[in-house]
Design an enzyme around this catalytic site. Structure first.
Site, PDB file in Angstrom:
ATOM      1  N   ARG A 217     -51.907  -2.261  49.362  1.00 18.37           N
ATOM      2  CA  ARG A 217     -50.483  -1.952  49.425  1.00 18.37           C
ATOM      3  C   ARG A 217     -50.024  -1.987  50.876  1.00 18.37           C
ATOM      4  O   ARG A 217     -49.324  -2.884  51.294  1.00 18.37           O
ATOM      5  CB  ARG A 217     -50.222  -0.576  48.779  1.00 18.37           C
TER       6      ARG A 217
ATOM      7  N   MET B 193     -25.539   9.946  28.676  1.00 15.54           N
ATOM      8  CA  MET B 193     -25.459  10.059  30.137  1.00 15.54           C
ATOM      9  C   MET B 193     -25.293  11.510  30.591  1.00 15.54           C
ATOM     10  O   MET B 193     -25.952  11.969  31.525  1.00 15.54           O
ATOM     11  CB  MET B 193     -24.291   9.229  30.670  1.00 15.54           C
TER      12      MET B 193
ATOM     13  N   LYS C 231     -41.752  13.282  51.450  1.00 12.98           N
ATOM     14  CA  LYS C 231     -40.932  12.074  51.257  1.00 12.98           C
ATOM     15  C   LYS C 231     -40.032  12.242  50.029  1.00 12.98           C
ATOM     16  O   LYS C 231     -40.254  13.142  49.215  1.00 12.98           O
ATOM     17  CB  LYS C 231     -41.854  10.864  51.083  1.00 12.98           C
TER      18      LYS C 231
ATOM     19  N   TYR D 175     -25.341   8.376  19.869  1.00 13.28           N
ATOM     20  CA  TYR D 175     -25.237   6.912  19.945  1.00 13.28           C
ATOM     21  C   TYR D 175     -26.245   6.253  19.015  1.00 13.28           C
ATOM     22  O   TYR D 175     -27.421   6.627  18.984  1.00 13.28           O
ATOM     23  CB  TYR D 175     -25.517   6.443  21.370  1.00 13.28           C
TER      24      TYR D 175
HETATM   25  C1  PLP Z   1     -47.101   9.802  48.414  1.00 11.22           C
HETATM   26  C2  PLP Z   1     -48.315   9.757  49.246  1.00 11.22           C
HETATM   27  C3  PLP Z   1     -49.164  10.881  49.318  1.00 11.22           C
HETATM   28  C4  PLP Z   1     -49.014  12.087  48.435  1.00 11.22           C
HETATM   29  O1  PLP Z   1     -49.543  11.776  47.156  1.00 11.22           O
HETATM   30  P1  PLP Z   1     -49.637  12.887  45.998  1.00 11.22           P
HETATM   31  O2  PLP Z   1     -50.326  12.170  44.900  1.00 11.22           O
HETATM   32  O3  PLP Z   1     -48.240  13.243  45.658  1.00 11.22           O
HETATM   33  O4  PLP Z   1     -50.385  14.037  46.546  1.00 11.22           O
HETATM   34  C5  PLP Z   1     -50.200  10.842  50.230  1.00 11.22           C
HETATM   35  N1  PLP Z   1     -50.412   9.758  51.014  1.00 11.22           N
HETATM   36  C6  PLP Z   1     -49.627   8.643  50.940  1.00 11.22           C
HETATM   37  C7  PLP Z   1     -49.935   7.488  51.809  1.00 11.22           C
HETATM   38  C8  PLP Z   1     -48.571   8.612  50.046  1.00 11.22           C
HETATM   39  O5  PLP Z   1     -47.824   7.498  49.945  1.00 11.22           O
END
Ligand code: PLP
Length: 380
Positions: free
Chosen positions: A140, A310, A39, A262
């Site tokens: 979640r 930046m 992702k 800055y």
């Molecule tokens: C992002 C995520 C992972 C991977 O987690 P890591 O800590 O990066 O290994 C696995 N399962 C779900 C549901 C996630 O959202």
């Protein structure tokens, strides 16, 4: 390669190290199979080259967050036919047909998602693949225990679907001793018994690397593949996957009492040499590193002097031998002397955020995998 040659910084991504990390996580989690979480553009490292390298190495389970990420992989990566792409954030209302068209498997996180995916399966008159997520304590995503039990009591709701996997997610996998991990595993056992024969997946990187009675059928590592620390306070066994090299654009000598950057938050206390590098917070080098973070020149630590701008950062290079100080001289931001977790600690964050913030102005050089043959520039 002109843009690369002139780029302010070069991000090098080692796909062989990535694949080796994936194999190591798989070994730690045996007999579970290792999938891969790609992702957020594979944590900022490029979902197409990363997914291709892992697919070539034998990975068959890829997890993304969004439909657009699944589509990009489908369009640009050559995948074996038995490869699945799962969408962790679930099925947005109205996205059902697009999800089916892309050939992605939604993680059904709530009853409405299940109903909409089933309705499409009925309409198309074919069984659609699905993953079910149950909430074992993170609050979640996923069906609540009560919703899960209700579903198991009325399994007709699943009749038009091909349930491939039941998953949940650990809230404290980075703290292997936390009681919450055992509580979540117990809840997972209790809820998944309701779906006999369906493969299960619970562990992210931290869970997969922790010794315990079961890793279920598939593990979902993300950060460990990219070289990040998955468990707080324990040695990180993963290979680094990225390095980031920049160069000095300008040097100046300032007298005691002179301010820098800055807000003039750095004031020289001695005759000082300041080197400016062309990387700033727009490149993901966080402003919270102002006055705190470091770079390395010829293996020597050089502190960030004053605020991160930046597009540039000022370094106090007074203690570096003059031979290493000239316009174009190499500066290490990520490499053997400073890893993503070191920078994360200085910035008050986690390596996940360092990686996913890596800038778009860097030249990117991939080595290993199918990219073999690309020049590997290290700036050294
Ligand atoms: C992002 C995520 C992972 C991977 O987690 P890591 O800590 O990066 O290994 C696995 N399962 C779900 C549901 C996630 O959202």
């Amino acid at each position: 390669m002109d843009d690369d040659t002139h780029a302010g910084a070069v991000l090098s991504i080692d796909l062989d190290a990535l694949v080796a990390n994936w194999r190591d996580v798989g070994r730690a989690a045996r007999p579970a199979q290792a999938g891969a979480v790609v992702k957020a553009d594979a944590y900022g490292l490029g979902s197409v080259p990363v997914t291709q390298a892992l697919a070539d190495a034998g990975c068959r389970h890829f997890f993304v967050a969004a439909l657009s990420e699944a589509r990009q992989i489908r369009e640009k990566v050559t995948l074996a036919s038995n490869t699945a792409i799962y969408i962790l954030n679930g099925l947005m209302p109205g996205a059902e047909r697009a999800c089916a068209d892309v050939g992605a498997v939604p993680v059904l996180n709530a009853p409405d998602q299940l109903a909409r995916w089933s309705a499409l399966a009925v309409e198309l008159d074919r069984r659609l693949p699905a993953v079910l997520q149950v909430d074992t304590g993170m609050s979640r995503l996923g069906l609540t225990p009560a919703e899960t039990e209700a579903l198991a009591a009325a399994p007709e709701a699943l009749a038009s679907l091909d349930l491939r996997l039941v998953i949940s997610h650990l809230a404290c996998a980075d703290e292997p001793a936390a009681a919450a991990n055992r509580a979540q595993a117990a809840a997972f056992d209790r809820l998944t018994v309701l779906f006999p024969g369906v493969p299960r997946a619970l562990d992210n990187s931290g869970g997969a690397l922790t010794q315990k009675p079961t890793h279920y059928d598939i593990v979902r590592p993300g950060i460990a593949l990219y070289g990040g620390e998955a468990r707080q306070g324990l040695a990180n066994p993963m290979r680094p996957v990225v390095r980031l090299d920049t160069r000095i654009v300008q040097l100046r000598r300032i007298a005691p009492g002179t301010g820098v950057g800055y807000g003039l938050t750095f004031v020289a206390r001695r005759p000082t040499c300041i080197a400016t590098i062309p990387v700033g917070y727009a490149d993901g080098w966080f402003r919270s590193l102002s006055g705190v973070g470091s770079a390395f020149i010829a293996g020597r630590r050089v502190p960030i002097a004053g605020r991160v701008s930046m597009d540039s950062i000022t370094l106090d290079v007074t203690d570096v031998p003059a031979a290493h100080l000239f316009p174009g001289a190499p500066v290490e931001l990520l490499g053997p002397h400073q890893g993503i977790d070191d920078v994360a600690r200085d910035a008050g964050t986690i390596s996940y955020e360092i990686l996913t913030s890596l800038g778009h102005r860097y030249a990117r050089i991939y080595s290993g995998g199918r990219s073999t043959g690309l020049q590997r520039r290290t700036g050294a």
